[in-house]
Design an enzyme around this catalytic site. Structure first.
Site, PDB file in Angstrom:
ATOM      1  N   SER A  92       0.874  -1.240   0.014  1.00 55.31           N
ATOM      2  CA  SER A  92       0.031  -0.072  -0.247  1.00 55.31           C
ATOM      3  C   SER A  92       0.840   1.341   0.056  1.00 55.31           C
ATOM      4  O   SER A  92       0.571   2.217  -0.655  1.00 55.31           O
ATOM      5  CB  SER A  92      -0.889   0.119   1.153  1.00 55.31           C
ATOM      6  OG  SER A  92      -1.842  -1.066   1.064  1.00 55.31           O
TER       7      SER A  92
ATOM      8  N   ASP B 287      -7.366  -7.627   4.144  1.00 52.87           N
ATOM      9  CA  ASP B 287      -6.362  -8.438   3.418  1.00 52.87           C
ATOM     10  C   ASP B 287      -6.180  -9.925   4.168  1.00 52.87           C
ATOM     11  O   ASP B 287      -5.896 -10.702   3.513  1.00 52.87           O
ATOM     12  CB  ASP B 287      -5.356  -7.708   2.796  1.00 52.87           C
ATOM     13  CG  ASP B 287      -5.701  -6.820   1.839  1.00 52.87           C
ATOM     14  OD1 ASP B 287      -6.630  -6.891   1.030  1.00 52.87           O
ATOM     15  OD2 ASP B 287      -5.180  -5.596   1.750  1.00 52.87           O
TER      16      ASP B 287
ATOM     17  N   ARG C 124      -3.120 -13.783  -2.145  1.00 58.27           N
ATOM     18  CA  ARG C 124      -3.185 -14.267  -0.780  1.00 58.27           C
ATOM     19  C   ARG C 124      -3.949 -15.523  -0.588  1.00 58.27           C
ATOM     20  O   ARG C 124      -3.754 -16.175   0.532  1.00 58.27           O
ATOM     21  CB  ARG C 124      -4.242 -13.132  -0.193  1.00 58.27           C
ATOM     22  CG  ARG C 124      -3.494 -11.662  -0.118  1.00 58.27           C
ATOM     23  CD  ARG C 124      -4.218 -10.515   0.606  1.00 58.27           C
ATOM     24  NE  ARG C 124      -3.475  -9.241   0.131  1.00 58.27           N
ATOM     25  CZ  ARG C 124      -2.379  -8.832   0.404  1.00 58.27           C
ATOM     26  NH1 ARG C 124      -1.582  -9.755   1.099  1.00 58.27           N
ATOM     27  NH2 ARG C 124      -2.080  -7.578  -0.010  1.00 58.27           N
TER      28      ARG C 124
ATOM     29  N   SER D 277     -13.814   2.032   3.138  1.00 55.00           N
ATOM     30  CA  SER D 277     -12.749   1.603   1.805  1.00 55.00           C
ATOM     31  C   SER D 277     -11.749   2.707   1.628  1.00 55.00           C
ATOM     32  O   SER D 277     -11.580   3.788   1.287  1.00 55.00           O
ATOM     33  CB  SER D 277     -13.484   1.550   0.551  1.00 55.00           C
ATOM     34  OG  SER D 277     -12.592   1.457  -0.683  1.00 55.00           O
TER      35      SER D 277
END
Length: 448
Positions: A31, A329, A404, A176
């Protein structure tokens, strides 16, 4: 053209034959890496970035920023240098911007493209082309930008940006960080104040980096636990060096493996500890994990520390929906930990999993069910019925090009009675370059 994998890389994982041990460092935070490249392009001067994640997702962002007139270059020491033209001064790309598998890059970049007077087309791989972009198109259209996309707001997508975008005042319907960041990035080139209200606090890397480069950002807490972010438009962003910490989402996989494989003791150094990203660590401790965090310090405006994980007998836990944004995540790997734990675990409010790289909720259920672990889905809640360490295994995992899910499946295989077959692991490098080799360095024994 978009890049599609030419061949699959299946993997068969057997139960670990020895404890996992050693000290490792995981790749840079994905990120923060995306944002570092984007903000460096929007700042005047040369920014030096160390620790940048060099997975395919982030390299797509580097290529896109190069196409927009910035000049990201990697030197022999691994430092990236980005010369940015500044806010409002990006160039029109000559070709389609191919974002590969990265939803983060595509959504954040939409905010930049909408607020510059240029025409662009964005696409991605087969997985990304299935993911919804309408959630960013709708608020960004209020800048005056025009979007043209496939049905449901899916890529490929053309954007006619505005050189004089209107400032935005937007209340997110669901939490979000990507949508929030897209709106804030659009607000950089707008006269006046851009305001974003989020119902639940989400990861704040964008706000931190805005301040790092000199923007004026004010954050207020709401009585209901959300936040209001105010950004003063048209700031003079000036180049500042960035040290990218280790990605806590990547650290999750060797960390959980160490907790589950009997006798293991693993250290992971230099991991980002942003409190809006550490929901997994909190949850694992609640489950009884022997997890220590030491040497806490601040690097580049972000808290960083070292983790030590030792094999632990975990028990089921009830995870509140309010924690979901800080670990969205990590639910697939948390589900593996819950499968190995004693008693049921309930993950509340995980509807956001339905719109990740795959429908992660359904795919996580299939990952567990195909390997003998019982699950229940009640509305937006996932319940995992722990086996107390007796995971049968023996199933095949369909990863749906989701890195993932693939990594979570490798950890499941290390503690399952029967071998676990994974249909494809080739795309793990999009977020975690060298994952299988790094796991083997602490004793995983993957056959690669």
């Amino acid at each position: 053209m978009t890049h599609e994998p030419s061949s699959s890389h299946p993997l068969r994982v057997a139960r670990a034959r020895q404890p996992l041990s050693g000290a490792i460092r995981v790749p840079g935070d994905k990120s923060i890496s995306h944002r570092a490249l984007m903000f460096a392009a929007l700042a005047r001067g040369e920014t030096r970035i160390t620790g940048l994640l060099e997975g395919e997702d982030v390299l797509r962002t580097a290529t896109a920023m190069r196409a927009l007139g910035a000049a990201p270059v990697r030197d022999e020491a691994g430092t990236w240098r980005v010369t940015g033209p500044g806010v409002g001064r990006l160039s029109e790309p000559e070709d389609v911007l191919d974002m590969g598998n990265s939803g983060t890059a595509a959504r954040l970049l939409s905010g930049i493209l909408a607020s510059h007077g240029l025409t662009s087309v964005m696409s991605g791989d087969a997985s990304l082309r299935k993911r919804p972009m309408k959630r960013v198109m709708d608020p960004l259209a209020a800048t005056g930008a025009v979007f043209l996309a496939r049905e449901g707001g899916r890529l490929p997508m053309a954007i006619q940006g505005r050189a004089d975008p209107a400032p935005l005042d937007y209340c997110l319907p669901v939490a979000s960080a990507q949508v929030k960041s897209a709106v804030l990035l659009a607000g950089l080139n707008a006269q006046g104040e851009t305001r974003v209200e989020e119902p639940v606090a989400t990861r704040d890397h964008t706000e931190n980096m805005l301040r790092h480069f000199g923007a004026e950002v004010v954050v207020e807490k709401t009585p209901t636990g959300g936040r209001i972010i105010r950004l003063k438009g048209r700031p003079d962003l000036v180049a500042r060096d960035i040290a990218v910490p280790g990605d806590p989402s990547s650290a999750a996989f060797p960390l959980v493996a160490a907790l589950l494989v009997s006798g293991s003791d693993v250290q992971i150094t230099g991991v980002g500890l942003n409190p809006l990203r550490t929901g997994l660590f909190t949850t694992l401790v609640e489950m009884g994990a022997a997890l220590e965090i030491t040497n806490i310090r601040t690097e580049g405006g972000e808290p960083v520390g070292d983790l030590r994980a030792r094999a632990s007998a975990l028990h089921g836990v009830d995870v509140p929906a309010a924690r979901a944004p800080s670990m969205i995540d990590e639910y697939p790997i948390l589900a593996v930990a819950a499968a190995h734990a004693t008693g049921p675990s309930r993950f509340r409010g995980v509807e956001e999993l339905r719109v990740k790289e795959s429908d992660r909720l359904s795919a996580t259920v299939a990952l567990l069910e195909n390997n003998g672990v019982r699950t229940t889905v009640e509305g937006d809640d996932l319940i995992v019925h722990g086996t107390g360490g007796d995971i049968p295994g023996g199933g095949q995992v369909q990863t749906h090009m989701d890195h993932r899910l693939a990594m979570s499946a490798t950890v499941l295989g290390l503690v399952a009675a029967q071998q676990v077959e994974i249909d494809d692991t080739g795309f793990i490098d999009t977020s975690f370059p060298g994952y299988l080799a790094l796991m083997n360095s602490i004793g995983a024994g993957f056959w690669i």
